[in-house]
Design a protein around this motif. Structure first.
Motif, PDB file in Angstrom:
ATOM      1  N   GLU A 163      16.174  31.159 -22.076  1.00  0.00           N
ATOM      2  CA  GLU A 163      17.360  30.844 -22.888  1.00  0.00           C
ATOM      3  C   GLU A 163      17.562  31.893 -23.972  1.00  0.00           C
ATOM      4  OE1 GLU A 163      19.247  27.245 -25.667  1.00  0.00           O
ATOM      5  OE2 GLU A 163      17.341  26.942 -24.630  1.00  0.00           O
ATOM      6  N   PHE A 164      16.465  32.257 -24.636  1.00  0.00           N
ATOM      7  CA  PHE A 164      16.559  33.305 -25.652  1.00  0.00           C
ATOM      8  C   PHE A 164      16.896  34.644 -25.008  1.00  0.00           C
ATOM      9  CE2 PHE A 164      14.576  36.852 -27.941  1.00  0.00           C
ATOM     10  CZ  PHE A 164      15.229  36.752 -29.160  1.00  0.00           C
ATOM     11  N   ASN A 165      16.284  34.926 -23.874  1.00  0.00           N
ATOM     12  CA  ASN A 165      16.548  36.180 -23.162  1.00  0.00           C
ATOM     13  C   ASN A 165      18.042  36.323 -22.867  1.00  0.00           C
ATOM     14  OD1 ASN A 165      15.629  38.605 -21.765  1.00  0.00           O
ATOM     15  ND2 ASN A 165      16.149  37.529 -19.876  1.00  0.00           N
ATOM     16  N   SER A 166      18.665  35.238 -22.423  1.00  0.00           N
ATOM     17  CA  SER A 166      20.089  35.263 -22.111  1.00  0.00           C
ATOM     18  C   SER A 166      20.924  35.449 -23.367  1.00  0.00           C
ATOM     19  CB  SER A 166      20.479  33.960 -21.412  1.00  0.00           C
ATOM     20  OG  SER A 166      21.867  33.906 -21.170  1.00  0.00           O
ATOM     21  N   LEU A 167      20.614  34.681 -24.423  1.00  0.00           N
ATOM     22  CA  LEU A 167      21.342  34.787 -25.693  1.00  0.00           C
ATOM     23  C   LEU A 167      21.247  36.187 -26.261  1.00  0.00           C
ATOM     24  CD1 LEU A 167      22.707  33.067 -28.106  1.00  0.00           C
ATOM     25  CD2 LEU A 167      20.404  33.084 -29.078  1.00  0.00           C
ATOM     26  N   PHE A 168      20.031  36.741 -26.261  1.00  0.00           N
ATOM     27  CA  PHE A 168      19.788  38.060 -26.846  1.00  0.00           C
ATOM     28  C   PHE A 168      20.477  39.155 -26.028  1.00  0.00           C
ATOM     29  CE2 PHE A 168      16.724  41.642 -27.784  1.00  0.00           C
ATOM     30  CZ  PHE A 168      17.123  41.802 -29.103  1.00  0.00           C
ATOM     31  N   ASN A 169      20.360  39.068 -24.697  1.00  0.00           N
ATOM     32  CA  ASN A 169      20.983  40.083 -23.848  1.00  0.00           C
ATOM     33  C   ASN A 169      22.502  40.050 -23.932  1.00  0.00           C
ATOM     34  OD1 ASN A 169      18.636  41.263 -22.906  1.00  0.00           O
ATOM     35  ND2 ASN A 169      18.457  39.900 -21.153  1.00  0.00           N
ATOM     36  N   GLU A 170      23.073  38.853 -24.039  1.00  0.00           N
ATOM     37  CA  GLU A 170      24.530  38.752 -24.174  1.00  0.00           C
ATOM     38  C   GLU A 170      24.993  39.346 -25.496  1.00  0.00           C
ATOM     39  OE1 GLU A 170      25.707  34.709 -23.562  1.00  0.00           O
ATOM     40  OE2 GLU A 170      25.015  34.680 -21.470  1.00  0.00           O
ATOM     41  N   GLY A 171      24.210  39.125 -26.552  1.00  0.00           N
ATOM     42  CA  GLY A 171      24.539  39.716 -27.842  1.00  0.00           C
ATOM     43  C   GLY A 171      24.482  41.235 -27.794  1.00  0.00           C
ATOM     44  N   LEU A 172      23.425  41.760 -27.187  1.00  0.00           N
ATOM     45  CA  LEU A 172      23.296  43.211 -27.054  1.00  0.00           C
ATOM     46  C   LEU A 172      24.393  43.778 -26.167  1.00  0.00           C
ATOM     47  CD1 LEU A 172      19.429  43.655 -26.639  1.00  0.00           C
ATOM     48  CD2 LEU A 172      20.810  43.948 -28.700  1.00  0.00           C
ATOM     49  N   ALA A 173      24.753  43.044 -25.103  1.00  0.00           N
ATOM     50  CA  ALA A 173      25.780  43.525 -24.181  1.00  0.00           C
ATOM     51  C   ALA A 173      27.127  43.617 -24.865  1.00  0.00           C
ATOM     52  CB  ALA A 173      25.865  42.610 -22.966  1.00  0.00           C
ATOM     53  N   CYS A 174      27.442  42.658 -25.729  1.00  0.00           N
ATOM     54  CA  CYS A 174      28.754  42.688 -26.382  1.00  0.00           C
ATOM     55  C   CYS A 174      28.843  43.846 -27.364  1.00  0.00           C
ATOM     56  CB  CYS A 174      29.072  41.346 -27.046  1.00  0.00           C
ATOM     57  SG  CYS A 174      28.615  41.177 -28.770  1.00  0.00           S
ATOM     58  N   THR A 175      27.770  44.103 -28.128  1.00  0.00           N
ATOM     59  CA  THR A 175      27.802  45.246 -29.035  1.00  0.00           C
ATOM     60  C   THR A 175      27.792  46.546 -28.248  1.00  0.00           C
ATOM     61  OG1 THR A 175      25.386  45.184 -29.251  1.00  0.00           O
ATOM     62  CG2 THR A 175      26.664  44.009 -30.898  1.00  0.00           C
ATOM     63  N   SER A 176      27.137  46.512 -27.097  1.00  0.00           N
ATOM     64  CA  SER A 176      27.131  47.688 -26.233  1.00  0.00           C
ATOM     65  C   SER A 176      28.543  48.061 -25.820  1.00  0.00           C
ATOM     66  CB  SER A 176      26.273  47.415 -24.990  1.00  0.00           C
ATOM     67  OG  SER A 176      26.311  48.500 -24.098  1.00  0.00           O
ATOM     68  N   MET A 177      29.341  47.052 -25.460  1.00  0.00           N
ATOM     69  CA  MET A 177      30.714  47.321 -25.038  1.00  0.00           C
ATOM     70  C   MET A 177      31.545  47.889 -26.176  1.00  0.00           C
ATOM     71  SD  MET A 177      31.083  46.803 -21.864  1.00  0.00           S
ATOM     72  CE  MET A 177      32.863  46.783 -21.771  1.00  0.00           C
ATOM     73  N   VAL A 178      31.346  47.364 -27.386  1.00  0.00           N
ATOM     74  CA  VAL A 178      32.079  47.868 -28.553  1.00  0.00           C
ATOM     75  C   VAL A 178      31.760  49.341 -28.777  1.00  0.00           C
ATOM     76  CG1 VAL A 178      32.293  47.698 -31.061  1.00  0.00           C
ATOM     77  CG2 VAL A 178      32.246  45.613 -29.680  1.00  0.00           C
ATOM     78  N   VAL A 179      30.456  49.652 -28.748  1.00  0.00           N
ATOM     79  CA  VAL A 179      30.020  51.016 -29.030  1.00  0.00           C
ATOM     80  C   VAL A 179      30.386  51.959 -27.887  1.00  0.00           C
ATOM     81  CG1 VAL A 179      27.990  52.481 -29.378  1.00  0.00           C
ATOM     82  CG2 VAL A 179      28.180  50.287 -30.575  1.00  0.00           C
ATOM     83  N   VAL A 180      30.227  51.493 -26.648  1.00  0.00           N
ATOM     84  CA  VAL A 180      30.532  52.351 -25.496  1.00  0.00           C
ATOM     85  C   VAL A 180      32.013  52.702 -25.448  1.00  0.00           C
ATOM     86  CG1 VAL A 180      30.654  52.392 -22.973  1.00  0.00           C
ATOM     87  CG2 VAL A 180      28.565  51.663 -24.103  1.00  0.00           C
ATOM     88  N   LYS A 181      32.859  51.747 -25.776  1.00  0.00           N
ATOM     89  CA  LYS A 181      34.298  52.041 -25.799  1.00  0.00           C
ATOM     90  C   LYS A 181      34.607  53.135 -26.814  1.00  0.00           C
ATOM     91  CE  LYS A 181      38.878  49.988 -26.292  1.00  0.00           C
ATOM     92  NZ  LYS A 181      39.676  48.754 -26.536  1.00  0.00           N
ATOM     93  N   ALA A 182      34.005  53.041 -27.993  1.00  0.00           N
ATOM     94  CA  ALA A 182      34.199  54.071 -29.020  1.00  0.00           C
ATOM     95  C   ALA A 182      33.617  55.396 -28.565  1.00  0.00           C
ATOM     96  CB  ALA A 182      33.547  53.620 -30.330  1.00  0.00           C
ATOM     97  N   MET A 183      32.449  55.346 -27.914  1.00  0.00           N
ATOM     98  CA  MET A 183      31.793  56.556 -27.448  1.00  0.00           C
ATOM     99  C   MET A 183      32.607  57.253 -26.358  1.00  0.00           C
ATOM    100  SD  MET A 183      28.209  56.925 -25.400  1.00  0.00           S
ATOM    101  CE  MET A 183      29.026  56.269 -23.951  1.00  0.00           C
ATOM    102  N   LEU A 184      33.108  56.469 -25.398  1.00  0.00           N
ATOM    103  CA  LEU A 184      33.885  57.052 -24.305  1.00  0.00           C
ATOM    104  C   LEU A 184      35.168  57.695 -24.805  1.00  0.00           C
ATOM    105  CD1 LEU A 184      33.407  54.329 -21.543  1.00  0.00           C
ATOM    106  CD2 LEU A 184      32.464  56.644 -21.564  1.00  0.00           C
TER     107      LEU A 184
END
Length: 360
Positions: A163-184
């Motif tokens: 449950e924590f693994n899913s919560l944590f990975n989803e949080g990291l994934a959402c910030t990843s998308m924010v940063v990747v969009k800016a990076m691209l």
């Protein structure tokens, strides 16, 4: 009658008291922000396409008997913090209506655009809030706050707690998308000039969203998402991306370009050097490079994210295994010790920057 100097001194004391009260209860802002995400308030307003009343929000939150008075008090603070707007129609008998702002749009959970909603839910969850209560012990005894709070490091906790693994990975994934969009957007040419078939390995890439976006935008690139086995086991399939489980402290898959986004800040300098040297071994003798996406601290800076960078550094005390955010000087020293004597920093429209490093 008080003298001018005494008036100034008293005013200064009062301002100081007000500041302490404000900081003392700043956690309340995080909690009402989390509440807004959990209730999908931004999504409710967005679905109507225009500002709506408190009653309309209350009837849409999915509860049979919502406490509209409590909701009003939560919304009052969120309006004060400019997360939402509130305006009264030109009629005394009509309710105020609440609308979205540039801030509340980052709380949407049903948006096709990147948002920070999942990260709010993760970072403000009791699992990740608990380590902040152990800073005093970290200073007194050393060690990491997460381990003091939960008895093990964050990666071991995630491996044992789905449950924590899913919560944590989803949080990291959402910030990843924010940063990747800016990076691209800011680093478009950096990927475009890579030759067809160039292999890019995302080291510590989580469930692979970042490298998937890179490959989607630049399909001539071959992507590999590399992370711990229990992480990649939950990763979806993406066109042009393969998932590889392993340990970056042991070895890294062979690649032309190594991509590390918000990985090195989790680790001490000694551990970072091990990771970077393994990345160097995975590169070709000539022509390889590392693309690092990390915060570059500006302790005295006045930039948009300067203070947030300092908070992120404390986040590393709370959650990381001896990691930290680093200044320009610290990045230069770390990269040189790991065998990357040349680097440049590229600003992007986001909290972190790109650090492009070369072994020759």
């Amino acid at each position: 009658m008080m003298k001018q100097e005494e008036l100034v001194e008293e005013e200064g004391k009062l301002q100081g008291q007000a500041e302490i009260w404000k900081i003392m209860f700043s956690f309340a802002e995080s909690m009402v922000l989390k509440c807004a995400v959990e209730l999908r308030i931004a999504d409710i307003i967005n679905s109507h396409g225009h500002p709506i009343t408190l009653s309309e929000i209350a009837t849409s939150i999915g509860s049979p008997s919502p406490d509209i008075n409590c909701l009003a008090r939560v919304m009052r603070l969120l309006v004060r913090k400019r997360i939402f707007t509130s305006s009264k129609p030109n009629s005394d008998d009509k309710e105020a209506v609440y609308g979205l702002t540039n801030s509340s749009k980052w709380l949407l959970r049903d948006s096709t655009e990147p948002t920070l909603a999942a990260m709010v839910l993760a970072e403000d969850h009791p699992w990740l809030m608990a380590p902040w209560h152990y800073f005093t012990k970290c200073i007194q005894e050393g060690g990491t706050a997460f381990a003091k709070a939960h008895g093990c490091h964050i990666w071991d906790f995630a491996a044992a707690n789905p449950e924590f693994n899913s919560l944590f990975n989803e949080g990291l994934a959402c910030t990843s998308m924010v940063v990747v969009k800016a990076m691209l957007s800011a680093y478009r040419e950096g990927f475009a000039v890579m030759e067809s078939g160039t292999v890019v390995v995302d080291v510590g890439g989580g469930i692979g969203m970042a490298v998937a976006e890179i490959v989607k935008t630049h399909p001539h690139i071959q992507g590999i998402n590399f992370d711990l086995p229990h992480v990649v086991d939950t990763a979806p399939q993406y066109p042009g991306v393969s998932h590889v489980g392993g340990d970056m402290f042991a070895s890294v898959p062979k690649a032309d370009v190594l991509f590390l986004k918000w990985v090195l800040h989790d680790w001490s300098d000694e551990n970072c050097i091990i990771i970077l040297k393994n990345c160097r071994k995975a590169m070709p003798e000539k022509g390889g490079k590392i693309i690092i996406v990390e915060v570059v601290l500006e302790p005295e800076g006045e930039g948009l994210f300067a203070e947030t960078g300092l908070v992120f550094d404390l986040l590393m005390v709370a959650h990381a295994t001896g990691g930290k955010e680093r200044t320009k000087i610290e990045w230069k020293k770390l990269l040189e010790e790991a065998g990357f004597p040349h680097h440049k920093i590229i600003q992007i429209p986001a909290l972190p920057s790109i650090i492009e490093a070369y072994p020759e």
